[in-house]
Write an enzyme that holds these catalytic residues in place. Sequence first.
Site, PDB file in Angstrom:
ATOM      1  N   ASP A  67      63.594  51.515 -38.185  1.00  9.09           N
ATOM      2  CA  ASP A  67      62.313  51.857 -37.576  1.00  9.09           C
ATOM      3  C   ASP A  67      61.183  51.886 -38.591  1.00  9.09           C
ATOM      4  O   ASP A  67      61.411  51.901 -39.807  1.00  9.09           O
ATOM      5  CB  ASP A  67      62.400  53.219 -36.851  1.00  9.09           C
ATOM      6  CG  ASP A  67      63.239  54.246 -37.618  1.00  9.09           C
ATOM      7  OD1 ASP A  67      63.398  54.082 -38.844  1.00  9.09           O
ATOM      8  OD2 ASP A  67      63.725  55.200 -36.996  1.00  9.09           O
ATOM      9  N   ASN A 137      67.478  66.553 -32.319  1.00 10.03           N
ATOM     10  CA  ASN A 137      67.483  66.373 -30.864  1.00 10.03           C
ATOM     11  C   ASN A 137      68.403  65.238 -30.440  1.00 10.03           C
ATOM     12  O   ASN A 137      68.362  64.796 -29.292  1.00 10.03           O
ATOM     13  CB  ASN A 137      66.053  66.118 -30.359  1.00 10.03           C
ATOM     14  CG  ASN A 137      65.446  64.842 -30.936  1.00 10.03           C
ATOM     15  OD1 ASN A 137      66.104  64.095 -31.663  1.00 10.03           O
ATOM     16  ND2 ASN A 137      64.194  64.581 -30.608  1.00 10.03           N
ATOM     17  N   HIS A 139      68.382  62.124 -31.625  1.00  9.42           N
ATOM     18  CA  HIS A 139      67.868  60.743 -31.676  1.00  9.42           C
ATOM     19  C   HIS A 139      68.599  59.944 -32.752  1.00  9.42           C
ATOM     20  O   HIS A 139      69.060  60.491 -33.748  1.00  9.42           O
ATOM     21  CB  HIS A 139      66.337  60.690 -31.834  1.00  9.42           C
ATOM     22  CG  HIS A 139      65.783  61.080 -33.167  1.00  9.42           C
ATOM     23  ND1 HIS A 139      64.530  61.642 -33.321  1.00  9.42           N
ATOM     24  CD2 HIS A 139      66.264  60.975 -34.430  1.00  9.42           C
ATOM     25  CE1 HIS A 139      64.286  61.857 -34.603  1.00  9.42           C
ATOM     26  NE2 HIS A 139      65.329  61.462 -35.295  1.00  9.42           N
ATOM     27  N   GLU A 144      64.231  58.573 -28.909  1.00  8.05           N
ATOM     28  CA  GLU A 144      64.127  59.989 -28.576  1.00  8.05           C
ATOM     29  C   GLU A 144      64.858  60.280 -27.260  1.00  8.05           C
ATOM     30  O   GLU A 144      65.169  59.351 -26.506  1.00  8.05           O
ATOM     31  CB  GLU A 144      62.646  60.365 -28.437  1.00  8.05           C
ATOM     32  CG  GLU A 144      61.819  60.162 -29.720  1.00  8.05           C
ATOM     33  CD  GLU A 144      62.032  61.260 -30.761  1.00  8.05           C
ATOM     34  OE1 GLU A 144      63.149  61.794 -30.863  1.00  8.05           O
ATOM     35  OE2 GLU A 144      61.070  61.574 -31.483  1.00  8.05           O
TER      36      GLU A 144
END
Length: 265
Positions: A67, A137, A139, A144
């Site tokens: 990313d 979380n 990801h 996400e």
Amino acid sequence: MDVVVFENSAAVAAEGAKRIRALLGEKPDAVLGLATGRTPLSMYRQLAADCEQGRVSFAEVTTFNLDEYVGLSAGDRQSYHHYMNRELFDHIDIDQSNTNLPMCEPGGNPLSVGPRYEAAIRAAGGIDLQVLGIGQNGHIGFNEPTSSLNSRTRVKTLTRETLERNGQYFDDADGQPLVAVTMGIATILDATAVLLLATGQDKAAAIQQLIEGPVSAMWPATALQLHERVTVLVDDAAASQLEKRDYYDWVGQQRQRLQTQFDGE
Ligand code: F6R
């Protein structure tokens, strides 16, 4: 999924580096998928030292990062491009023209990056080994919670908690991009093998979901349960919420026993 628990983060990094050296020993022109963040830093340092000592070479390797923030130039010290140069590429013998990130320079159209990146990965023959970290979380990359489990490289809006956590790396909060381009979950699942590293108590809930939770877009990493060659390297703290921890250790002992017995056959 192979789950290997180590005493501390240094041992996780050493094992990660060992596995990358082993792959490059077998396939010197391997295609690696790489991650940024805090987690792989020690592993990258180890690989840089290994390269300097002639224990591994990246001369024929191609890399694709997971990313990149939208709107940061490669030279921006807060970009993942800069991170990769600083933490790894500047210290190994890689040909920098074989390193790839889903860049969208200032003023560029982020929507066109994904299809081009997917095509470049395909043209390189696909990713042999994808290195991953994991967010608190759940990801992976910047996929996400609620990301499509069938997603491809695309623009993703970051959650407030991810922005907050990563805000520490930006001198000026106003300069932190709110969107990024990330490989999709289906892109990650296309890799021949996946190596996920996680260390620290703050990753314990995400690791428990990844390994023992139901497959759900609410914990995107759980999609890795659908991949046949995933190895998870964790330290004790990140493993602390696993319900079947004893079983993973037991499986590891059996694997070791079989390897000792049948290796070379
Ligand atoms: C980084 C990336 C992220 C990180 C994750 C964990 O390229 O794609 O998914 O792996 O946010 O970050 P750290 O390692 O900083 O805890």
